[in-house]
Write an enzyme that holds these catalytic residues in place. Sequence first.
Site, PDB file in Angstrom:
ATOM      1  N   GLU A  80       0.817  -1.210   0.000  1.00  9.73           N
ATOM      2  CA  GLU A  80       0.000   0.000   0.000  1.00  9.73           C
ATOM      3  C   GLU A  80       0.855   1.266   0.000  1.00  9.73           C
ATOM      4  O   GLU A  80       0.323   2.362   0.203  1.00  9.73           O
ATOM      5  CB  GLU A  80      -0.931   0.010   1.221  1.00  9.73           C
ATOM      6  N   TYR A 127     -15.873  17.443  18.018  1.00  9.61           N
ATOM      7  CA  TYR A 127     -14.560  16.921  17.648  1.00  9.61           C
ATOM      8  C   TYR A 127     -14.608  16.252  16.282  1.00  9.61           C
ATOM      9  O   TYR A 127     -13.650  16.318  15.511  1.00  9.61           O
ATOM     10  CB  TYR A 127     -14.078  15.950  18.739  1.00  9.61           C
TER      11      TYR A 127
END
Length: 217
Positions: A80, A127
């Site tokens: 990846e 948040y």
Amino acid sequence: MTRLDDEARAHEAEARAAVVRACRHLSAAGLSPGSSGNVSVRVGTRIIATPTGSSLRSVTESELAATPSDNPDVPRPTKELPLHAAMYAAHPEATAVVHLHSPYATAVACLPPGDGGFAQLPPLTPYRVMRLGDVPLVPYAPPGSSELASGVAAAAPGHAALLLGNHGPLVAAASLDAAIDLVEELETASQLTLLLRQAPAVALDAAAVAALTPPGR
């Protein structure tokens, strides 16, 4: 080929130790089942990454892969790595990238995209809004494929946190600690989304979201 001087070697040694600590933390938190997940840091022109097929619970400093390398015998980096490279290219300030298969974020990544191709993460907490912003859902492509890297490259500008369709979260940040905080925030937001998905949850309204969103995001 890249040859390192003594100062660069010391800096890289510190970076390797930090990556291993991060891997142990993410594994202990249950965010990288089996041999899934990969972590990298950018040190100068080199990317230090977990190797292909490694487990975050047991990878060692000597097993981390450096790209480009001056040693043909070093481990191969995670398959990846193109995802990491795409995130670094989109975020010049970033020195760390984390990709996981954490359960809640991966579950949200299996849902159909919401408005504008973003992941279905309602603004349930301040948040979620302040730290994550809108989180693009990158269309599914096979792991390690050029198509997946291209999807990340297209979605990453302006977004430090992504979800890869049917795959998992991917984040970039200015430090390794900040990247860990970000991927944990994404996992928590995903968990809350799924816990409240069938409940009459009260999301923040548009005015609250606007007040929390930094200019230009």
